[in-house]
Structures are given as structure tokens and as C-alpha cells.
Design a protein around this motif. Structure first.
Motif, PDB file in Angstrom:
ATOM      1  N   GLY A  58       0.874  -1.187  -0.184  1.00 27.53           N
ATOM      2  CA  GLY A  58       0.137   0.290   0.272  1.00 27.53           C
ATOM      3  C   GLY A  58       0.731   1.085   0.532  1.00 27.53           C
ATOM      4  O   GLY A  58       0.527   1.976  -0.689  1.00 27.53           O
ATOM      5  N   ALA A  59       2.045   0.841   0.875  1.00 30.77           N
ATOM      6  CA  ALA A  59       2.806   2.217   0.959  1.00 30.77           C
ATOM      7  C   ALA A  59       3.502   2.812  -0.374  1.00 30.77           C
ATOM      8  O   ALA A  59       3.604   3.707  -1.214  1.00 30.77           O
ATOM      9  N   ARG A  60       4.079   1.868  -1.293  1.00 32.46           N
ATOM     10  CA  ARG A  60       4.540   1.640  -2.501  1.00 32.46           C
ATOM     11  C   ARG A  60       3.562   2.548  -3.552  1.00 32.46           C
ATOM     12  O   ARG A  60       4.020   3.239  -4.418  1.00 32.46           O
ATOM     13  N   ALA A  61       2.129   2.617  -3.484  1.00 30.07           N
ATOM     14  CA  ALA A  61       1.294   3.037  -4.635  1.00 30.07           C
ATOM     15  C   ALA A  61       1.000   4.684  -3.966  1.00 30.07           C
ATOM     16  O   ALA A  61       0.293   5.260  -4.770  1.00 30.07           O
ATOM     17  N   ASP A  62       1.859   4.808  -2.920  1.00 30.03           N
ATOM     18  CA  ASP A  62       1.627   6.158  -2.488  1.00 30.03           C
ATOM     19  C   ASP A  62       2.899   6.978  -3.163  1.00 30.03           C
ATOM     20  O   ASP A  62       3.222   7.235  -1.915  1.00 30.03           O
ATOM     21  N   PRO A  63       2.777   7.754  -4.221  1.00 32.18           N
ATOM     22  CA  PRO A  63       4.177   8.549  -4.430  1.00 32.18           C
ATOM     23  C   PRO A  63       4.856   9.308  -3.119  1.00 32.18           C
ATOM     24  O   PRO A  63       6.129   9.209  -3.203  1.00 32.18           O
ATOM     25  N   GLU A  64       3.682  10.182  -2.299  1.00 36.53           N
ATOM     26  CA  GLU A  64       4.322  11.273  -0.988  1.00 36.53           C
ATOM     27  C   GLU A  64       5.096  10.504  -0.466  1.00 36.53           C
ATOM     28  O   GLU A  64       6.092  10.632   0.278  1.00 36.53           O
ATOM     29  N   ILE A  65       4.236   9.383  -0.065  1.00 36.33           N
ATOM     30  CA  ILE A  65       4.748   8.484   0.554  1.00 36.33           C
ATOM     31  C   ILE A  65       6.436   7.835   0.575  1.00 36.33           C
ATOM     32  O   ILE A  65       7.257   7.517   1.422  1.00 36.33           O
ATOM     33  N   MET A  66       6.112   7.584  -0.507  1.00 33.03           N
ATOM     34  CA  MET A  66       7.592   7.032  -1.128  1.00 33.03           C
ATOM     35  C   MET A  66       9.150   7.749  -1.255  1.00 33.03           C
ATOM     36  O   MET A  66       9.566   7.631  -0.977  1.00 33.03           O
ATOM     37  N   GLN A  67       8.407   9.320  -1.307  1.00 33.89           N
ATOM     38  CA  GLN A  67       9.692  10.384  -1.558  1.00 33.89           C
ATOM     39  C   GLN A  67       9.680  10.569   0.188  1.00 33.89           C
ATOM     40  O   GLN A  67      10.985  10.194   0.508  1.00 33.89           O
TER      41      GLN A  67
END
Length: 258
Positions: A154-163
Motif C-alpha cells: 500500500g505504501a508503494r502505491a503512494d508517491p508522497e509516502i515513497m518520496q
């Protein structure tokens, strides 16, 4: 109250504090559920590195000495009663160096030091060339975090979290790259080494290297799973370590079942 110290379940009358240091790129979230697994007379306290969670507006530490100066300052907030230090991965080196520096700072030493899922800091030169490195691209770092259980799908699908995740990981790696083991430094407290059966570590060699860094008793325990063990072992890890009282020259190398 210092934002560097997180108390998920405050126990002001506890007899012992378990102070935990996180892995590279991590925060306190993975450790917070441990609070309810500990005995009533043990309080879980988590050291939050600068630049994340409740310290998001604080600048990242620029180098190892700056991070450890911050950790020593935070330690003053709990050193008035007996405490145990536990560090996982990068946190193992932070905990080791904090135990060394506490003595220099005139603070009470920990009752014991628990280092988890990390080779000894005497291997700092070799560690700088092991993955991940600051030279890796963002996708490589994301893949590494996912493979090591630090990111959910789920985290990988969120660009902001990944950044944010990549930024924190890079900051921690840059700090790690400035670490230098100072010859002759030893932890003058009982030292316990935890490592996973399926981790990338060379368990027997790492065990021997850690053994040489303690002067007041040493134990080693091999646990099921990889870098973060199995979910079952991780969930009950505090119940295992909170009761540890290492005895000189003891080596509990047999696997511990979940």
C-alpha cells in the motif's frame, strides 16, 4: 517533554526502561506495539531520530557525531532509573555507541545492551559498500526497503509516502557513512546479540565480532526469520529481551521457536 523520546504507554513508576533505537530509514512505528507486551514494571521508550514523525520539522542529523550528541541529550531524560538499550540494524550501532558515550557523559550506564540484526561496528568499512548505498537510485532503494519488510504494498502505491521514505533512508545512510569505530572501544555492560537465521549476516562470524566488544558478559541468540525475524517473533521480541540478564561467556546459539 522532549520529542526525541516517545512513550507509547507511559509507566512513570516502572522499575526498568527499555530504550529502543530504530533501523536505517525507520521511525518508531514498528516498535510501538511492544508497549503492551512488556511486563507492567517495564516502560517502553523509543528514541526518534531527527527529521521524522514528531520531529519532522527538525533537520536530519548531518553526521554520526551530531546524531549521537542528540541521542545522549535524549538519554538524560530516562537515565535516572535503570534502563536497557536495544537497537535494531542501524540502531544496534547507535545503541552500542550510546552505551560507550553515556559513560563519558557522566550518565549511568545501561543495565544491558541488546544489539539486533547488525554486524559489529568494527566492520564499518565493509558496511559502507554493502547495499543499500547512497549511490543507489530511488527505485533501487524502494526495492530494498520492500524486500527487507520496511514498506507495504500500500505504501508503494503512494508517491508522497515513497518520496518521504527515500529521503529518510538517504539521510540515515549518509549518517552511517560518517561512522568510524574507535579502536579499543568496548561496552562495559552485559551485551546480547540477536540475529535471524535467514538474514544476510554471517551469524557465527558476527557473533564472535560482537563478543569482542563486550567486557561484562555476552550472549547470542539465533531467531527464526530474516532481518526482521518472523512477524510472530518480532511481535513478542520485547517479552524475550526484557527478561535477559546475560551471564559471562553464555552463548545461547540454538534457534528460538516462534
Amino acid at each position: 517533554m522532549s520529542r526525541a523520546l516517545v512513550r507509547p504507554l507511559p509507566r512513570p513508576h516502572a522499575a526498568l526502561t527499555l530504550l529502543c533505537m530504530s533501523f536505517c530509514g525507520g521511525g518508531t512505528a514498528s516498535f510501538r506495539p511492544w508497549a503492551r507486551s512488556l511486563p507492567d514494571d517495564v516502560e517502553l521508550v523509543l528514541y526518534c531520530y531527527p527529521g521524522r514523525e514528531g520531529r519532522f520539522t527538525s533537520p536530519f542529523a548531518r553526521d554520526w557525531d551530531e546524531l549521537l550528541a542528540d541521542a545522549v541529550s535524549a538519554l538524560r531524560g530516562i537515565a535516572g532509573r535503570p534502563y536497557t538499550l536495544l537497537g535494531h540494524s542501524m540502531g544496534a550501532w547507535v545503541a552500542f555507541d550510546l552505551a560507550v558515550r553515556a559513560d563519558r557523559a557522566g550518565l549511568a550506564p545501561p543495565q544491558s545492551l541488546i544489539v539486533s540484526a547488525a554486524d559489529a561496528p568494527t566492520r564499518w568499512k565493509e558496511d559502507r559498500d554493502a547495499p543499500p548505498t547512497v549511490r543507489d537510485g530511488d527505485e533501487d532503494l524502494i526495492d530494498w526497503m520492500s524486500a527487507n519488510g520496511q514498506l507495504s504494498d500500500g505504501a508503494r502505491a503512494d508517491p508522497e509516502i515513497m518520496q518521504i521514505a527515500v529521503e529518510i533512508l538517504r539521510a540515515d545512510m549518509q549518517v552511517m557513512d560518517t561512522y568510524r569505530y574507535r579502536a579499543g572501544e568496548r561496552a562495559r555492560v552485559p551485551l546480547h546479540f540477536l540475529h535471524g537465521e535467514e538474514d544476510h549476516l554471517d551469524g557465527p562470524a558476527a557473533t564472535e565480532r560482537w563478543r569482542q566488544l563486550g567486557t561484562a558478559g555476552f550472549t547470542s541468540t539465533r531467531l527464526p526469520g530474516g532481518h526482521f525475524y518472523t512477524p510472530e517473533v518480532w511481535a513478542r521480541l520485547p517479552g524475550h529481551v526484557s527478561s535477559l540478564r546475560p551471564a559471562p561467556h553464555e552463548d545461547a546459539a540454538a534457534p528460538v521457536t516462534a
